[in-house]
Design an enzyme around this catalytic site. Structure first.
Site, PDB file in Angstrom:
ATOM      1  N   ARG A  90     154.824 109.714  26.501  1.00 44.12           N
ATOM      2  CA  ARG A  90     155.206 110.312  27.769  1.00 44.12           C
ATOM      3  C   ARG A  90     156.075 111.537  27.497  1.00 44.12           C
ATOM      4  NH1 ARG A  90     158.784 107.803  30.241  1.00 44.12           N
ATOM      5  NH2 ARG A  90     159.076 105.954  28.951  1.00 44.12           N
ATOM      6  N   TYR A 229     147.303 111.319  27.222  1.00 48.39           N
ATOM      7  CA  TYR A 229     147.966 110.091  26.785  1.00 48.39           C
ATOM      8  C   TYR A 229     148.414 109.172  27.921  1.00 48.39           C
ATOM      9  CZ  TYR A 229     150.276 106.916  23.764  1.00 48.39           C
ATOM     10  OH  TYR A 229     150.595 105.767  23.099  1.00 48.39           O
ATOM     11  N   LYS A 238     153.104 104.575  35.524  1.00 50.83           N
ATOM     12  CA  LYS A 238     154.467 105.017  35.783  1.00 50.83           C
ATOM     13  C   LYS A 238     154.510 106.006  36.965  1.00 50.83           C
ATOM     14  CE  LYS A 238     155.926 102.782  32.091  1.00 50.83           C
ATOM     15  NZ  LYS A 238     156.582 101.469  32.213  1.00 50.83           N
ATOM     16  N   HIS A 258     160.605  98.281  37.396  1.00 55.35           N
ATOM     17  CA  HIS A 258     160.180  98.196  35.991  1.00 55.35           C
ATOM     18  C   HIS A 258     160.525  96.796  35.487  1.00 55.35           C
ATOM     19  CE1 HIS A 258     160.541 100.288  31.755  1.00 55.35           C
ATOM     20  NE2 HIS A 258     159.336  99.809  31.948  1.00 55.35           N
ATOM     21  N   SER A 281     162.758 100.234  28.314  1.00 53.37           N
ATOM     22  CA  SER A 281     161.629 100.255  27.387  1.00 53.37           C
ATOM     23  C   SER A 281     162.083  99.782  26.002  1.00 53.37           C
ATOM     24  CB  SER A 281     161.076 101.676  27.267  1.00 53.37           C
ATOM     25  OG  SER A 281     160.513 102.050  28.493  1.00 53.37           O
ATOM     26  N   CYS A 283     162.933  96.854  25.054  1.00 52.67           N
ATOM     27  CA  CYS A 283     164.003  95.863  25.060  1.00 52.67           C
ATOM     28  C   CYS A 283     163.498  94.457  25.365  1.00 52.67           C
ATOM     29  CB  CYS A 283     165.109  96.275  26.021  1.00 52.67           C
ATOM     30  SG  CYS A 283     166.038  97.708  25.456  1.00 52.67           S
ATOM     31  N   GLY A 284     162.179  94.235  25.260  1.00 51.79           N
ATOM     32  CA  GLY A 284     161.696  92.866  25.258  1.00 51.79           C
ATOM     33  C   GLY A 284     160.992  92.342  26.501  1.00 51.79           C
ATOM     34  N   LYS A 285     160.513  93.206  27.412  1.00 45.51           N
ATOM     35  CA  LYS A 285     159.808  92.698  28.599  1.00 45.51           C
ATOM     36  C   LYS A 285     158.499  92.011  28.208  1.00 45.51           C
ATOM     37  CE  LYS A 285     159.678  96.552  30.864  1.00 45.51           C
ATOM     38  NZ  LYS A 285     160.497  97.297  29.898  1.00 45.51           N
ATOM     39  N   THR A 286     157.678  92.706  27.410  1.00 47.46           N
ATOM     40  CA  THR A 286     156.379  92.124  27.055  1.00 47.46           C
ATOM     41  C   THR A 286     156.585  90.822  26.281  1.00 47.46           C
ATOM     42  OG1 THR A 286     155.298  94.264  27.127  1.00 47.46           O
ATOM     43  CG2 THR A 286     154.210  92.557  25.836  1.00 47.46           C
ATOM     44  N   ASP A 306     155.366  94.531  32.920  1.00 45.90           N
ATOM     45  CA  ASP A 306     155.958  95.872  32.953  1.00 45.90           C
ATOM     46  C   ASP A 306     156.389  96.331  34.350  1.00 45.90           C
ATOM     47  OD1 ASP A 306     156.644  98.202  31.303  1.00 45.90           O
ATOM     48  OD2 ASP A 306     155.134  99.266  32.476  1.00 45.90           O
ATOM     49  N   ASN A 396     154.294 104.720  18.361  1.00 46.57           N
ATOM     50  CA  ASN A 396     154.003 104.481  19.777  1.00 46.57           C
ATOM     51  C   ASN A 396     152.508 104.204  19.996  1.00 46.57           C
ATOM     52  OD1 ASN A 396     154.804 104.262  22.524  1.00 46.57           O
ATOM     53  ND2 ASN A 396     154.073 106.343  22.926  1.00 46.57           N
ATOM     54  N   ARG A 398     149.217 102.052  20.836  1.00 45.05           N
ATOM     55  CA  ARG A 398     149.125 101.120  21.966  1.00 45.05           C
ATOM     56  C   ARG A 398     147.825 100.332  21.984  1.00 45.05           C
ATOM     57  NH1 ARG A 398     153.555 101.094  25.880  1.00 45.05           N
ATOM     58  NH2 ARG A 398     154.901 102.725  25.065  1.00 45.05           N
ATOM     59  N   PHE A 523     163.668  85.509  21.179  1.00 50.23           N
ATOM     60  CA  PHE A 523     162.235  85.190  21.342  1.00 50.23           C
ATOM     61  C   PHE A 523     162.060  83.839  22.046  1.00 50.23           C
ATOM     62  CE2 PHE A 523     162.712  88.244  17.883  1.00 50.23           C
ATOM     63  CZ  PHE A 523     161.889  89.262  18.347  1.00 50.23           C
ATOM     64  N   ASN A 526     164.849  82.041  23.835  1.00 49.25           N
ATOM     65  CA  ASN A 526     165.365  82.526  25.127  1.00 49.25           C
ATOM     66  C   ASN A 526     165.042  81.546  26.256  1.00 49.25           C
ATOM     67  OD1 ASN A 526     166.393  84.815  23.877  1.00 49.25           O
ATOM     68  ND2 ASN A 526     164.557  86.033  24.256  1.00 49.25           N
TER      69      ASN A 526
HETATM   70  P1  GTP Z   1     157.942  98.824  27.462  1.00 46.04           P
HETATM   71  O1  GTP Z   1     156.621  98.168  27.441  1.00 46.04           O
HETATM   72  O2  GTP Z   1     157.988 100.126  26.686  1.00 46.04           O
HETATM   73  O3  GTP Z   1     158.525  99.003  28.838  1.00 46.04           O
HETATM   74  O4  GTP Z   1     158.997  97.885  26.623  1.00 46.04           O
HETATM   75  P2  GTP Z   1     159.180  96.281  26.629  1.00 46.04           P
HETATM   76  O5  GTP Z   1     160.450  95.973  27.372  1.00 46.04           O
HETATM   77  O6  GTP Z   1     157.963  95.563  27.022  1.00 46.04           O
HETATM   78  O7  GTP Z   1     159.509  96.003  25.093  1.00 46.04           O
HETATM   79  P3  GTP Z   1     158.833  94.988  24.084  1.00 46.04           P
HETATM   80  O8  GTP Z   1     158.687  93.579  24.597  1.00 46.04           O
HETATM   81  O9  GTP Z   1     157.637  95.642  23.524  1.00 46.04           O
HETATM   82  O10 GTP Z   1     160.085  94.976  23.046  1.00 46.04           O
HETATM   83  C1  GTP Z   1     159.913  95.130  21.775  1.00 46.04           C
HETATM   84  C2  GTP Z   1     161.151  95.074  20.906  1.00 46.04           C
HETATM   85  O11 GTP Z   1     162.142  94.128  21.299  1.00 46.04           O
HETATM   86  C3  GTP Z   1     160.630  94.606  19.573  1.00 46.04           C
HETATM   87  O12 GTP Z   1     161.277  95.312  18.560  1.00 46.04           O
HETATM   88  C4  GTP Z   1     160.987  93.124  19.568  1.00 46.04           C
HETATM   89  O13 GTP Z   1     161.067  92.614  18.261  1.00 46.04           O
HETATM   90  C5  GTP Z   1     162.323  93.123  20.279  1.00 46.04           C
HETATM   91  N1  GTP Z   1     162.640  91.827  20.916  1.00 46.04           N
HETATM   92  C6  GTP Z   1     161.999  91.259  21.968  1.00 46.04           C
HETATM   93  N2  GTP Z   1     162.582  90.080  22.308  1.00 46.04           N
HETATM   94  C7  GTP Z   1     163.629  89.921  21.443  1.00 46.04           C
HETATM   95  C8  GTP Z   1     164.643  88.902  21.296  1.00 46.04           C
HETATM   96  O14 GTP Z   1     164.709  87.919  22.023  1.00 46.04           O
HETATM   97  N3  GTP Z   1     165.568  89.089  20.298  1.00 46.04           N
HETATM   98  C9  GTP Z   1     165.536  90.170  19.481  1.00 46.04           C
HETATM   99  N4  GTP Z   1     166.464  90.266  18.530  1.00 46.04           N
HETATM  100  N5  GTP Z   1     164.598  91.149  19.585  1.00 46.04           N
HETATM  101  C10 GTP Z   1     163.663  91.022  20.562  1.00 46.04           C
HETATM  102 MN    MN Z   2     156.002  96.234  27.480  1.00 46.19          MN
HETATM  103 MN    MN Z   3     157.572 100.045  30.539  1.00 51.22          MN
END
Ligand code: GTP
Ligand code: MN
Ligand code: MN
Length: 615
Positions: A90, A229, A238, A258, A281, A283-286, A306, A396, A398, A523, A526
């Site tokens: 992006r 892209y 988005k 989001h 982004s 920070c672990g959503k997926t 997402d 990045n 995908r 992971f 949680n």
């Molecule tokens: P977008 O799709 O870009 O919006 O991001 P997202 O929030 O979906 O992020 P995604 O789930 O792809 O996060 C990936 C990163 O977070 C990876 O580096 C994972 O290893 C890390 N991660 C996810 N869950 C955890 C957790 O519970 N603990 C730790 N330490 N890392 C985590």
């Molecule tokens: Mn994601």
């Molecule tokens: Mn996102």
């Protein structure tokens, strides 16, 4: 198959567009005609979203060398696309909100006056589709006819965008049939900005060095130029589902967020709950959306990873849908050990972009397997070995995959009107200060927590309060209007929901010890935090009130089987008033950027937090 029309000189473009049209809605035909007259494509194709259409477009792209088919036994129905090396993400600095008033875009967006932007774009789009096919892609965000659903059309000259849109949305005739005269729908136009002269040979990934991702919230339009892209070209995501939809939501009394969306079943009591979570982004959503619980008693099912749209239902509760139909996920770091559910989802029917190709015709990326293949073709098409000294897949890179392939998909994804939310989570990457979990003291306090979400910028800066990047509600790059007004809209929503409002929690999986290690295993573990959250929501645990919210009381967090974490609990939940007060200074500075528009309720929350910390 939709119909194809060749624009011959003896017929006007208008005649040719309406001849092929698969709708009788004159508003749609008029708009498509205007765009065709402007962009001058060779052909117009009204897409129906069928398998036949998919097969034809993929075959054409393989023939032209812009898609590589993967081995049919290893990844059936799957393809690899390699982008131009300068078109991989992006482009936030080329993203514009074109509202009539600059103040409505707010200090967090690039703004341009709508007339000025139209004048700038017009010469670029004029003739931009010459030598190409213009695809008309109707799509539905959410089930057609659903209470929270919205409809749109993307016009694009990129067949890659068409294929991705078919995975990411409910694309096709049903969506187009839902767009009736006078109804509200979103108009989106995309061109890669690379017209072809007669006889000129095409490249595998056409694009333009000059890029524009522009949004016109007052007229519900998106115009995107120069990039092929993901987030720049799949305008449903988005651009529409967050930036334009956030403005529609403000005007119409709903929220575009989001957020991931999860269904939880307490298997002993057969009770179900739903939660959403906003994390910035990466920070672990997926990951959380595909949670595999490590404790018994819970079944966790995926609804979205997402984007979530939230709207009050007839019973006064807040209902949520995932408006999308696929995942556009980051490949690197996705592997059997971190996200087995994602790996299973990717068995086939997937478009990969910028990952590496194996000698067997399969895909690979860093983190997919512990073992690294001895030879690959990297994302730019070059030979690669482990000592090449560069990543094989772009960081990045995908995958685009249909959500229906998720083994943990909840039936609710198919539901017409969404699921009632019990809890909303906010989180970021915080090495210090923020406890593992804290329940907000009220909706208003929860909005304050969402408005002040932050993450450390990089590992090098971790632990220094002064170097936080604020990402309010994880919406910093995605809010289509003034962020302070958006906070006000969230406060209004709380008033409207009253006692039916979901409970708000802050979580932090990323707190670190003095030695730099993560204190919490994260992971699947949680699920223990989710378990406490649901028991709080259903009134089974008391918690203990602190200055920053309600934390689990002694013994309330289930640590069966991970007793070693017990020694970290004090640090995981430590609240240091001095650091929190220092952070309050930063919050005040941050609010200062928005001036008078910051709701007084949020300034009051800041004052109250300071008061509690001082006490
Ligand atoms: P977008 O799709 O870009 O919006 O991001 P997202 O929030 O979906 O992020 P995604 O789930 O792809 O996060 C990936 C990163 O977070 C990876 O580096 C994972 O290893 C890390 N991660 C996810 N869950 C955890 C957790 O519970 N603990 C730790 N330490 N890392 C985590
Ligand atoms: Mn994601
Ligand atoms: Mn996102």
């Amino acid at each position: 198959m939709g119909s194809t029309t060749t624009l011959e000189a003896d017929a006007t473009i208008a005649d040719k567009v309406s001849e092929g049209a698969t709708t009788t809605n004159p508003e749609v035909v008029k708009w498509v005609t205007e765009i065709a007259e402007l962009t001058q494509p060779d052909q117009v194709l009204w897409c129906d979203g069928s398998q036949t259409e998919w097969d034809r477009i993929t075959a054409e792209m393989v023939e032209e060398g812009s898609l590589i088919p993967l081995d049919k036994n290893r990844r059936p129905g799957s393809f690899l696309a390699r982008s131009h090396p300068g078109d991989v993400a992006r482009v936030e600095d080329r993203t514009f909100i074109c509202s009539e008033n600059e103040a409505d875009a707010g200090p967090t967006n690039n703004w341009r006056a709508p007339d000025d932007m139209r004048a700038e774009l017009e010469p670029l789009f004029a003739g931009s589709m010459r030598g190409r096919t213009m695809y008309v892609v109707p799509f539905s965000m959410g089930p057609v006819g659903g209470a929270i659903t919205q409809l749109g059309i993307e016009i694009t000259d990129s067949p890659y965008a068409v294929l991705n849109m078919r995975i990411m949305t409910r694309m096709g005739q049903a969506a187009l049939d839902g767009i009736v005269p006078g109804s509200e729908w979103v108009r989106t136009v995309h061109s890669v900005g690379a017209p072809l002269e007669p006889g000129q040979e095409d490249v595998a990934w056409p694009c333009n060095d000059l890029k524009y991702i522009t949004h016109f919230p007052e007229t519900l339009e998106v115009w995107s130029y120069g990039s092929g892209y993901g987030g720049n070209a799949l305008l449903s995501k988005k651009c529409f589902a967050l930036r334009i939809a956030s403005v529609m939501g403000r005007n119409e009394g709903w929220l575009a967020e989001h957020m991931l969306l999860l269904k939880l079943t307490d298997t002993a009591n057969h009770k179900t709950y739903h939660l959403s979570a906003a994390f910035p982004s990466a920070c672990g959503k997926t990951n959380l959306a595909m949670l595999q619980p490590t404790i018994p008693g819970w079944k966790v099912e995926t609804i979205g990873d997402d984007i979530a749209w939230l709207r009050p239902g007839p019973d006064g509760r807040l209902y949520a849908i995932n408006p999308e139909a696929g995942f556009f996920g980051v490949a690197p770091g996705t592997g059997e050990s971190t996200n087995p559910v994602a790996m299973e989802t990717l068995w086939g029917n997937t478009i990969y972009t910028n990952v590496a190709l194996t000698d067997e015709g399969d895909v690979w990326w860093e983190g997919k397997t512990d073992e690294v293949p001895e030879h690959l073709i990297d994302w730019q098409g070059n030979d690669w070995t482990p000592d090449s000294g560069r990543p094989a897949a772009h960081p990045n890179s995908r995958f685009t995959v249909p959500i229906q392939q998720t083994p943990t998909l909840a039936d609710d994804w198919y539901g017409q009107d969404g699921v009632p939310l019990d809890a909303i989570l906010f989180g970021g990457r915080r090495a210090t200060n923020v406890p593992l979990v804290a329940q907000s003291l009220s909706w208003q306090h929860g909005v304050f927590v969402g408005a002040t979400i932050s993450s450390e910028k990089t590992a090098a800066q971790e632990g220094t309060v002064g170097e936080l990047r604020r990402d309010p509600f994880a919406m910093l790059p995605f809010c289509g209007y003034n962020m302070a007004d958006y906070w006000g809209h969230w406060l209004d929503m709380g008033e409207r929901l009253g006692e039916h409002a979901p409970k708000i929690f802050q979580v932090n999986w990323f707190r670190k010890g003095a030695d730099g290690r993560y204190l919490w295993p994260g992971f699947g573990e949680n699920s223990r935090v989710i378990d406490w959250i649901i028991r709080r929501v259903s009134g089974q645990v008391e918690g203990r009130e602190t200055a920053v919210g309600v934390l689990p009381a002694e013994g309330e967090l289930n640590l069966d089987g991970i007793e070693e974490v017990e020694t970290e609990l004090d640090e995981l939940f430590a609240i240091d008033p001095a650091s929190w007060l220092a952070e309050c200074e930063l919050t005040e500075e941050f609010f200062g950027r928005f001036g008078e528009r910051v709701p007084t309720a949020l300034r009051a929350e800041l004052a109250e937090l300071r008061g509690r910390l001082d006490a």
